[in-house]
Design a protein around this motif. Structure first.
Motif, PDB file in Angstrom:
ATOM      1  N   MET A   1       0.847  -1.184   0.000  1.00 24.88           N
ATOM      2  CA  MET A   1       0.000   0.000   0.000  1.00 24.88           C
ATOM      3  C   MET A   1       0.886   1.238   0.000  1.00 24.88           C
ATOM      4  O   MET A   1       1.861   1.322   0.733  1.00 24.88           O
ATOM      5  CB  MET A   1      -0.899  -0.016   1.241  1.00 24.88           C
ATOM      6  CG  MET A   1      -1.642   1.253   1.485  1.00 24.88           C
ATOM      7  SD  MET A   1      -2.602   1.206   3.014  1.00 24.88           S
ATOM      8  CE  MET A   1      -3.945   2.239   2.535  1.00 24.88           C
ATOM      9  N   ARG A   2       0.503   2.205  -0.847  1.00 23.89           N
ATOM     10  CA  ARG A   2       1.145   3.511  -0.884  1.00 23.89           C
ATOM     11  C   ARG A   2       0.036   4.549  -0.983  1.00 23.89           C
ATOM     12  O   ARG A   2      -1.030   4.272  -1.524  1.00 23.89           O
ATOM     13  CB  ARG A   2       2.088   3.630  -2.078  1.00 23.89           C
ATOM     14  CG  ARG A   2       3.300   2.726  -1.937  1.00 23.89           C
ATOM     15  CD  ARG A   2       4.259   2.781  -3.110  1.00 23.89           C
ATOM     16  NE  ARG A   2       4.396   4.113  -3.648  1.00 23.89           N
ATOM     17  CZ  ARG A   2       4.554   4.381  -4.934  1.00 23.89           C
ATOM     18  NH1 ARG A   2       4.608   3.417  -5.827  1.00 23.89           N
ATOM     19  NH2 ARG A   2       4.674   5.612  -5.358  1.00 23.89           N
ATOM     20  N   VAL A   3       0.283   5.747  -0.470  1.00 24.63           N
ATOM     21  CA  VAL A   3      -0.713   6.815  -0.523  1.00 24.63           C
ATOM     22  C   VAL A   3      -0.073   8.122  -0.952  1.00 24.63           C
ATOM     23  O   VAL A   3       1.150   8.272  -0.893  1.00 24.63           O
ATOM     24  CB  VAL A   3      -1.421   7.023   0.839  1.00 24.63           C
ATOM     25  CG1 VAL A   3      -2.223   5.813   1.227  1.00 24.63           C
ATOM     26  CG2 VAL A   3      -0.433   7.385   1.934  1.00 24.63           C
ATOM     27  N   GLU A  44      -1.296  -0.185   7.908  1.00 23.07           N
ATOM     28  CA  GLU A  44      -2.339  -0.049   6.878  1.00 23.07           C
ATOM     29  C   GLU A  44      -3.694   0.345   7.456  1.00 23.07           C
ATOM     30  O   GLU A  44      -4.384   1.180   6.891  1.00 23.07           O
ATOM     31  CB  GLU A  44      -2.444  -1.328   6.050  1.00 23.07           C
ATOM     32  CG  GLU A  44      -1.292  -1.484   5.091  1.00 23.07           C
ATOM     33  CD  GLU A  44      -1.425  -2.697   4.186  1.00 23.07           C
ATOM     34  OE1 GLU A  44      -2.479  -3.374   4.213  1.00 23.07           O
ATOM     35  OE2 GLU A  44      -0.471  -2.957   3.436  1.00 23.07           O
ATOM     36  N   THR A  47      -3.630   3.965   8.351  1.00 26.69           N
ATOM     37  CA  THR A  47      -3.570   4.759   7.128  1.00 26.69           C
ATOM     38  C   THR A  47      -4.945   4.840   6.471  1.00 26.69           C
ATOM     39  O   THR A  47      -5.375   5.912   6.037  1.00 26.69           O
ATOM     40  CB  THR A  47      -2.542   4.175   6.154  1.00 26.69           C
ATOM     41  OG1 THR A  47      -1.267   4.127   6.797  1.00 26.69           O
ATOM     42  CG2 THR A  47      -2.451   4.999   4.884  1.00 26.69           C
ATOM     43  N   ARG A  48      -5.647   3.728   6.429  1.00 23.03           N
ATOM     44  CA  ARG A  48      -7.004   3.726   5.852  1.00 23.03           C
ATOM     45  C   ARG A  48      -7.947   4.591   6.686  1.00 23.03           C
ATOM     46  O   ARG A  48      -8.831   5.266   6.154  1.00 23.03           O
ATOM     47  CB  ARG A  48      -7.514   2.305   5.722  1.00 23.03           C
ATOM     48  CG  ARG A  48      -6.879   1.579   4.566  1.00 23.03           C
ATOM     49  CD  ARG A  48      -7.614   0.303   4.168  1.00 23.03           C
ATOM     50  NE  ARG A  48      -7.013  -0.218   2.960  1.00 23.03           N
ATOM     51  CZ  ARG A  48      -6.020  -1.098   2.931  1.00 23.03           C
ATOM     52  NH1 ARG A  48      -5.510  -1.563   4.050  1.00 23.03           N
ATOM     53  NH2 ARG A  48      -5.529  -1.529   1.784  1.00 23.03           N
ATOM     54  N   SER A  60      -5.311   9.632  -1.119  1.00 20.62           N
ATOM     55  CA  SER A  60      -5.747   8.505  -1.937  1.00 20.62           C
ATOM     56  C   SER A  60      -4.679   7.423  -1.934  1.00 20.62           C
ATOM     57  O   SER A  60      -3.489   7.692  -1.808  1.00 20.62           O
ATOM     58  CB  SER A  60      -6.074   8.936  -3.363  1.00 20.62           C
ATOM     59  OG  SER A  60      -4.959   9.566  -3.943  1.00 20.62           O
ATOM     60  N   GLU A  61      -5.148   6.204  -2.066  1.00 21.54           N
ATOM     61  CA  GLU A  61      -4.246   5.062  -2.189  1.00 21.54           C
ATOM     62  C   GLU A  61      -3.789   4.990  -3.638  1.00 21.54           C
ATOM     63  O   GLU A  61      -4.570   5.202  -4.563  1.00 21.54           O
ATOM     64  CB  GLU A  61      -4.975   3.783  -1.794  1.00 21.54           C
ATOM     65  CG  GLU A  61      -4.070   2.590  -1.700  1.00 21.54           C
ATOM     66  CD  GLU A  61      -4.749   1.357  -1.128  1.00 21.54           C
ATOM     67  OE1 GLU A  61      -4.165   0.284  -1.252  1.00 21.54           O
ATOM     68  OE2 GLU A  61      -5.864   1.466  -0.570  1.00 21.54           O
TER      69      GLU A  61
END
Length: 63
Positions: A1-3, A44, A47-48, A60-61
Motif C-alpha cells: 500500500m502507498r498513498v 495499513e 492509514t485507511r 488517496s491510495e
C-alpha cells in the motif's frame, strides 16, 4: 500500500497526522504530505482510517 496527498485539496486540518503520524507529516507551510514509500502492513489500518477521515478527501491510495 502507498498513498499520496493531493496538495490542491489538502486544507491542513492535520487529521491524518493525528491518526497515523508514522506515515503523514505536516510541511512548514501547514500542508500534509505522505511517506512516498511502501506502508508497512502494521500501519495499513491506521492509514485507511486517515484516508476515511480526511475532511477534504485529499488522501488517496496509489498503486
Amino acid at each position: 500500500m502507498r498513498v499520496r496527498v493531493d496538495e490542491d485539496r489538502c486544507a491542513g486540518h492535520g487529521m491524518c497526522l493525528t491518526l497515523c503520524p508514522e506515515v503523514f507529516e505536516m510541511t512548514d507551510d501547514g500542508w500534509a504530505v505522505a511517506d512516498p514509500g511502501e506502508i508497512p502492513a502494521s500501519l495499513e489500518a491506521a492509514t485507511r482510517e486517515a484516508i476515511d477521515n480526511c475532511p477534504e478527501r485529499a488522501i488517496s491510495e496509489i498503486d
